[in-house]
Design an enzyme around this catalytic site. Structure first.
Site, PDB file in Angstrom:
ATOM      1  N   ASP A  15      51.453  32.250  42.667  1.00  0.00           N
ATOM      2  CA  ASP A  15      50.206  31.717  42.096  1.00  0.00           C
ATOM      3  C   ASP A  15      49.119  31.492  43.136  1.00  0.00           C
ATOM      4  OD1 ASP A  15      51.259  31.730  39.511  1.00  0.00           O
ATOM      5  OD2 ASP A  15      52.097  29.718  39.741  1.00  0.00           O
ATOM      6  N   ALA A  16      49.178  32.224  44.241  1.00  0.00           N
ATOM      7  CA  ALA A  16      48.106  32.130  45.232  1.00  0.00           C
ATOM      8  C   ALA A  16      46.852  32.861  44.749  1.00  0.00           C
ATOM      9  CB  ALA A  16      48.560  32.711  46.578  1.00  0.00           C
ATOM     10  N   GLY A  17      47.041  33.750  43.788  1.00  0.00           N
ATOM     11  CA  GLY A  17      45.905  34.507  43.257  1.00  0.00           C
ATOM     12  C   GLY A  17      45.896  35.958  43.676  1.00  0.00           C
ATOM     13  N   LEU A  20      44.321  38.267  40.941  1.00  0.00           N
ATOM     14  CA  LEU A  20      42.874  38.076  40.841  1.00  0.00           C
ATOM     15  C   LEU A  20      42.174  38.772  41.995  1.00  0.00           C
ATOM     16  CD1 LEU A  20      40.303  36.773  39.664  1.00  0.00           C
ATOM     17  CD2 LEU A  20      40.799  34.767  41.084  1.00  0.00           C
ATOM     18  N   LYS A  40      52.217  47.715  40.852  1.00  0.00           N
ATOM     19  CA  LYS A  40      52.982  46.461  40.891  1.00  0.00           C
ATOM     20  C   LYS A  40      54.441  46.909  40.828  1.00  0.00           C
ATOM     21  CE  LYS A  40      53.346  41.825  40.215  1.00  0.00           C
ATOM     22  NZ  LYS A  40      52.757  40.765  41.064  1.00  0.00           N
ATOM     23  N   GLU A 119      50.649  45.646  44.965  1.00  0.00           N
ATOM     24  CA  GLU A 119      50.721  44.187  44.869  1.00  0.00           C
ATOM     25  C   GLU A 119      52.163  43.709  44.905  1.00  0.00           C
ATOM     26  OE1 GLU A 119      50.109  40.654  41.727  1.00  0.00           O
ATOM     27  OE2 GLU A 119      48.535  42.175  41.667  1.00  0.00           O
ATOM     28  N   GLY A 120      52.423  42.762  45.784  1.00  0.00           N
ATOM     29  CA  GLY A 120      53.751  42.183  45.878  1.00  0.00           C
ATOM     30  C   GLY A 120      54.013  41.191  44.763  1.00  0.00           C
ATOM     31  N   PRO A 208      35.543  30.834  45.094  1.00  0.00           N
ATOM     32  CA  PRO A 208      35.582  29.440  44.654  1.00  0.00           C
ATOM     33  C   PRO A 208      36.463  29.278  43.422  1.00  0.00           C
ATOM     34  CG  PRO A 208      33.561  30.464  43.909  1.00  0.00           C
ATOM     35  CD  PRO A 208      34.248  31.485  44.768  1.00  0.00           C
ATOM     36  N   HIS A 209      36.743  28.053  43.085  1.00  0.00           N
ATOM     37  CA  HIS A 209      37.527  27.785  41.877  1.00  0.00           C
ATOM     38  C   HIS A 209      36.731  28.258  40.660  1.00  0.00           C
ATOM     39  CE1 HIS A 209      40.664  25.913  39.511  1.00  0.00           C
ATOM     40  NE2 HIS A 209      39.751  25.285  38.804  1.00  0.00           N
TER      41      HIS A 209
END
Length: 229
Positions: A15-17, A20, A40, A119-120, A208-209
């Site tokens: 969940d580090a992103g 995204l 993936k 992507e890991g 940013p968030h």
């Protein structure tokens, strides 16, 4: 671009992103008229809506890349429960190996595109089996790494240990992205400055968030791909 660019997208944690940021990189590359693909190789956490198991991260990658790719090639190994891949594989009576995943990846890597992202899953040392980790896949493929740092309490240790591990594994760190997953993180600027001073690679951007679900198109506005291209 004179040379095809290939990068392994790693994260400091689950969940580090990663997705995204990967999708944002694809969107930013699309804005520069680059042909892109993403893979993936293994995903744990999927649902079957009638056409086989589908992982949300893989589907998001599929939407952001420019070239068509069958889901079976995009995400060749997928498990339903959202748990560590090697545990999911054991529960399913299967075995996942680096050579197997590398074969899937090389098949896609042969396609003529400008940029390809791999992507890991989870962090850098997520096990694939009792002896191999996802880091071994990046080593086998010899791909430069883009590290996604999930900006939250504890990120300094996670980020610096991951950078150290990538370097020890002999792979180049092409760049890193700070992704603010905690919108109320204390001392955000100070933490960011610390990472900028201690990570020996260019910061590709600070996202940013964002309102959830975060938009890769919006996130792309905060990236600069010049160090990658």
């Amino acid at each position: 671009m004179s040379k095809r660019k290939r990068f392994f997208i790693a994260g400091t944690d689950t969940d580090a992103g990663k997705t995204l940021v990967a999708c944002a990189i694809l969107e930013a590359a699309k804005q520069q008229n680059l042909k892109t693909l993403a893979i993936k190789p293994v995903a744990a956490g999927a649902e079957d809506f009638g056409d086989g198991l589908r992982n949300d991260d893989a589907l998001n990658l599929q939407q952001s890349m420019t070239e068509p790719l069958a889901y079976a090639s995009l995400n060749p190994v997928v498990f339903a429960p959202p748990i560590a891949p090697h545990i999911a594989a054991e529960q399913a009576g299967k075995r996942v190996t680096v050579s197997q995943l590398a074969g899937y990846c090389r098949g896609v890597m042969m396609k003529p595109v400008d940029m390809l992202l791999i992507e890991g899953a989870g962090g850098w040392r997520v096990p694939l089996n009792q002896r191999e980790t996802l880091a071994d896949l990046a080593i086998e493929l010899q791909t430069p790494v883009v590290l996604v740092v999930g900006m939250k309490l504890g990120c300094l240790n996670h980020a610096l240990l991951t950078v150290e591990a990538i370097q020890r594994d002999g792979l180049p760190l092409a760049g890193w992205v700070a992704n603010q997953i905690d919108g109320e993180m204390r001392c955000f600027d100070e933490n960011l400055q610390t990472l900028q001073g201690m990570i020996p690679a260019p910061c590709l951007g600070v996202i940013p968030h964002l309102p959830q679900p975060a938009s890769p198109v919006e996130a792309a506005h905060f990236l600069n791909l010049s160090a990658l291209l």
